[in-house]
Design an enzyme around this catalytic site. Structure first.
Site, short mmCIF file in Angstrom:
data_model
loop_
_atom_site.label_atom_id
_atom_site.label_comp_id
_atom_site.label_asym_id
_atom_site.label_seq_id
_atom_site.Cartn_x
_atom_site.Cartn_y
_atom_site.Cartn_z
N ASN A 159 -6.99 -1.70 4.11
CA ASN A 159 -6.76 -0.29 3.79
C ASN A 159 -7.79 -0.04 2.55
OD1 ASN A 159 -4.59 -1.83 3.38
ND2 ASN A 159 -3.24 -0.40 4.20
N CYS A 160 -7.90 -0.55 1.66
CA CYS A 160 -8.49 -0.59 0.32
C CYS A 160 -9.89 -0.32 0.50
CB CYS A 160 -8.28 -1.86 -0.70
SG CYS A 160 -6.54 -2.06 -0.78
N THR B 217 17.23 -6.65 0.68
CA THR B 217 17.79 -5.16 0.79
C THR B 217 19.41 -5.37 0.52
OG1 THR B 217 18.20 -5.19 3.02
CG2 THR B 217 16.02 -4.50 2.30
N PRO C 227 22.14 -8.56 3.74
CA PRO C 227 21.67 -9.82 3.78
C PRO C 227 20.87 -10.52 4.78
CG PRO C 227 24.23 -9.88 4.33
CD PRO C 227 23.68 -8.41 4.18
N LYS D 258 -15.59 -12.46 -30.81
CA LYS D 258 -14.68 -11.53 -30.91
C LYS D 258 -14.64 -10.77 -29.84
CE LYS D 258 -14.32 -11.12 -35.69
NZ LYS D 258 -14.45 -10.10 -36.76
P1 FAD Z 1 0.61 -0.88 4.63
O1 FAD Z 1 -0.48 -2.06 4.33
O2 FAD Z 1 0.56 0.42 4.61
O3 FAD Z 1 1.19 -1.45 6.04
C1 FAD Z 1 2.10 -1.02 6.81
C2 FAD Z 1 2.12 -0.91 8.21
O4 FAD Z 1 3.29 -0.83 8.85
C3 FAD Z 1 1.26 0.08 8.99
O5 FAD Z 1 0.26 -0.66 9.81
C4 FAD Z 1 2.06 1.15 9.74
O6 FAD Z 1 1.63 1.41 10.99
C5 FAD Z 1 3.10 -0.20 10.05
N1 FAD Z 1 4.48 0.65 10.34
C6 FAD Z 1 5.20 1.53 9.61
N2 FAD Z 1 6.45 2.06 10.10
C7 FAD Z 1 6.40 1.18 11.35
C8 FAD Z 1 7.37 1.15 12.68
N3 FAD Z 1 8.58 1.69 12.26
N4 FAD Z 1 7.04 0.30 13.32
C9 FAD Z 1 6.00 -0.51 13.65
N5 FAD Z 1 5.01 -0.26 12.50
C10 FAD Z 1 5.39 0.32 11.70
N6 FAD Z 1 -4.19 -0.92 -3.32
C11 FAD Z 1 -4.65 -1.59 -4.19
O7 FAD Z 1 -4.34 -2.31 -4.84
N7 FAD Z 1 -6.31 -1.32 -4.21
C12 FAD Z 1 -7.04 -0.52 -3.75
O8 FAD Z 1 -8.24 -0.56 -4.01
C13 FAD Z 1 -6.35 0.18 -2.76
N8 FAD Z 1 -6.96 1.06 -2.14
C14 FAD Z 1 -6.52 1.80 -1.19
C15 FAD Z 1 -7.35 2.70 -0.39
C16 FAD Z 1 -6.59 3.36 0.54
C17 FAD Z 1 -7.68 4.37 1.45
C18 FAD Z 1 -5.21 3.08 1.04
C19 FAD Z 1 -4.65 4.01 2.16
C20 FAD Z 1 -4.28 2.29 0.33
C21 FAD Z 1 -5.16 1.69 -0.82
N9 FAD Z 1 -4.36 0.73 -1.49
C22 FAD Z 1 -4.90 0.02 -2.72
C23 FAD Z 1 -2.67 0.64 -1.21
C24 FAD Z 1 -2.52 -0.57 -0.58
O9 FAD Z 1 -3.39 -0.63 0.76
C25 FAD Z 1 -1.24 -0.70 -0.10
O10 FAD Z 1 -0.55 -0.85 -1.23
C26 FAD Z 1 -0.82 -1.90 0.76
O11 FAD Z 1 -1.49 -2.05 1.91
C27 FAD Z 1 0.74 -1.90 1.00
O12 FAD Z 1 0.99 -2.84 2.04
P2 FAD Z 1 2.31 -2.53 2.93
O13 FAD Z 1 2.44 -3.81 3.58
O14 FAD Z 1 3.46 -2.23 2.05
O15 FAD Z 1 2.10 -1.31 3.87
#
Ligand code: FAD
Length: 557
Positions: A43-44, A276, A279, A437
């Site tokens: 996504n980044c 969460t 457990p 430094k």
């Molecule tokens: P995500 O990577 O968002 O993954 C969640 C997934 O869960 C998604 O694919 C979604 O479809 C799926 N999902 C949700 N609910 C359900 C459900 N009920 N059933 C099935 N699937 C589901 N972070 C940085 O540190 N540096 C960066 O440069 C940076 N740039 C970014 C640029 C963009 C455009 C974006 C959008 C984000 C960026 N981030 C960046 C943030 C980073 O991508 C996120 O912090 C990280 O991806 C979070 O991971 P995650 O697994 O929590 O969620």
């Protein structure tokens, strides 16, 4: 070890959890569900794909469902949305999006990594074509296609956060004229306002128009088929496309509906093992609320690093290991049209809100030795505790060497190091990379000098009310080119012989261009019994607080 592990969400947190689980257990039956068409995508990288910096969409796919199967023996079900959790039976309800059919799947351990969703405020016209958010590969495709098909020329980016800045940069790459509308008085909220001022100036210099302190009120179709973005101030900004980047909200619906505890900031509540309140259920990534290392409060930090690390911790915990997540400190970096902006830990806004005492220093060194060609200025702010000097946060802005300094300070902060540790840090040095430094050492020295009482610090906000004499120790020509109102000029080389001209009873606040000469002056004055403090970072810092004086205040050393 739990036999069947189900993971909701297969990108940063979910994918790293799944892969780690397999490395720890060959026996586990691991299934990853994602409602989107891809797992483990970058996504980044999406803003750079929109901006044609990354040309091949396939490069965004870090790992495919096939690779998970063949390399890790992990089953990935894309386009399968998890609809509900039945905690009593330890089952989830899944919807196959291609057919609409639902089914149930049993778990011994469930991991939630559903991420965070972009906020779409219910404003009039929000659903008009041409208004986009950016979270997934299909989102990025839609934006690219729209720009290409409409031959878009003008973009409005709503929200000046990290993604907003990255989108502004990439739309400029595509030769669009870009306006950023931000309702706060600054872009990039991890920065304090005077650091963000450097970004405002850079954006303007690069032709991006920045509208601060103005919120979007509505979107309207314009007669020539484009959009008008109307703000609360009544102004209308024409746009061929709008990118909404006003923040993200943790995806907590599944957790909330299942009765899992949420934290004070709205994320899923987890402990150090990413457990969460159930457990059998773990949660990681953007959806959770973790302990902030600096404030001790709950913090929802939507960043890829914490999501990946939390995924690993959850996997360890599921496998019975005593793994603990250390907490988040919001270390982040962002490129803005050649400028690098980075921060770690708490900023002043956060420290004030959390009622944590702090001191502040600024410095403006070159990013490497000044005698080696090409040194670029680096603007660094360090926050630390007044007593023991514990590092609380740092922010840096510059063209080169920014993230390296923040990374060093971030590690020090996580290890609860002090400014005295920064003074002593042994960092790599050759003239093209740094200085004997290093700016990190110098930051430690300035802060440590203040805490030892060798170079007491004044606060910029006390300038107007302190009643102190304001002493500018730069050369007369520099003083004539611009100085702080009310300052008296006494150049450093003349200071020793002109001491009798200075008041003994009144406090003296001394400054120069960036803080070096004022430090020398302070040491002279202090050793002659004057009551004296320095204004950290000198005139270079002053113009960050008072941008209108920029043209008058050219800072030297
Ligand atoms: P995500 O990577 O968002 O993954 C969640 C997934 O869960 C998604 O694919 C979604 O479809 C799926 N999902 C949700 N609910 C359900 C459900 N009920 N059933 C099935 N699937 C589901 N972070 C940085 O540190 N540096 C960066 O440069 C940076 N740039 C970014 C640029 C963009 C455009 C974006 C959008 C984000 C960026 N981030 C960046 C943030 C980073 O991508 C996120 O912090 C990280 O991806 C979070 O991971 P995650 O697994 O929590 O969620």
């Amino acid at each position: 070890m739990a036999k069947k592990v189900l993971i909701v969400g297969g990108v940063a947190g979910g994918a790293s959890c799944a892969a780690r689980l397999r490395r720890l257990s060959e026996e586990a039956d691991i299934v990853v569900f994602d409602r989107g068409p891809y797992v483990s995508f970058a996504n980044c990288g999406l803003p750079y794909y929109v901006g044609n910096v990354i040309l091949d969409e396939k490069k965004l796919l870090v790992a495919s469902a096939d690779l998970f199967q063949t390399r890790f023996n992990i089953e990935v079900r894309t386009e399968h949305e998890v609809m509900a959790i039945d905690r009593e039976r330890r089952e989830i309800e899944v919807k196959r999006l291609s057919t609409g059919e639902t089914y149930r799947e049993r778990y011994d351990a469930l991991v939630l990594s559903p991420g965070a969703s972009p906020i779409r405020p219910p404003l009039p016209g929000i659903d008009l074509p041409g208004i986009f958010v950016l979270r997934t590969i299909p989102d990025s495709r839609r934006i690219k296609d729209w720009i290409g098909e409409r031959e878009a020329k003008r973009a409005v980016v709503v929200g000046g956060g990290l993604i907003g800045m990255e989108m502004a940069e990439n739309l400029v790459h595509l030769d669009l004229s870009v306006t950023v509308i931000e309702m706060l008085d600054q872009v990039l909220p991890p920065l304090d306002p005077e650091m963000a001022e450097l970004v405002h100036q850079h954006l303007q210099a690069k032709g991006v128009s920045v509208r601060l302190r103005d919120a979007v009120a509505s979107f309207e179709p314009s007669p020539e088929g484009a959009l008008a973005v109307r703000t609360k101030s009544g102004e209308a900004f024409p746009a061929d496309l709008v990118v909404l980047s006003i923040g993200v909200r943790p995806e907590t619906k599944l957790a909330r509906d299942a009765g899992l505890a949420l934290g004070e900031r709205g994320g899923i509540r987890v402990d150090e093992a990413m457990h969460t309140s159930d457990p059998y259920i773990w949660a990681v990534g953007d959806a959770v609320e973790s302990r902030d290392i600096v404030t001790g409060e709950g913090n929802v930090a939507p960043l890829a690093g914490p999501a990946n690390r939390q995924g690993r911790v959850a996997a360890d915990s599921i496998c019975g290991r005593d793994a603990r997540f250390r907490g988040v400190q919001s270390t982040a970096v962002c490129g803005v049209l050649g400028l690098t902006v980075a921060a770690t830990g708490a900023n002043e806004k956060t420290l004030r809100r959390a009622a944590i005492q702090y001191e502040v220093i600024y410095l403006h060194p070159g990013h490497h030795a000044g005698y080696y060609p090409g040194a670029k200025p680096l603007h660094l702010k360090l926050l630390f505790s007044p007593g023991e000097g514990r590092i609380l946060g740092a922010q840096a802005v510059g063209l080169e060497g920014v993230e390296k300094r923040i990374d060093v300070i971030a590690m020090a902060l996580q290890k609860q190091a002090t400014v005295f540790d920064l003074e002593e840090a042994e960092l790599c040095y050759a003239p093209q990379y740094g200085a004997a430094k290093d700016p990190v050492n110098v930051a430690g020295m300035i802060a440590a000098n203040a805490l030892r009482g060798d170079a007491p610090l004044a606060r910029w906000e006390d300038l107007a009310t302190s009643g102190a004499m304001l002493l500018d120790v730069r050369e007369p020509a520099e003083f004539a080119a611009g100085h702080i109102e009310g300052a008296v000029n006494l150049p450093l080389p003349q200071l020793r012989r002109r001491l009798p001209e200075l008041p003994r009873e009144r406090e003296i606040m001394v400054y120069c261009g960036v803080g070096q000469r004022s430090y020398y002056a302070l040491r002279i004055l202090a050793q002659h019994g004057f009551k004296v403090r320095t204004l950290p970072g000198g005139l270079s810092t002053y113009v960050q607080f008072h941008p209108r004086l920029t043209s008058a205040g050219k800072a030297g050393s």
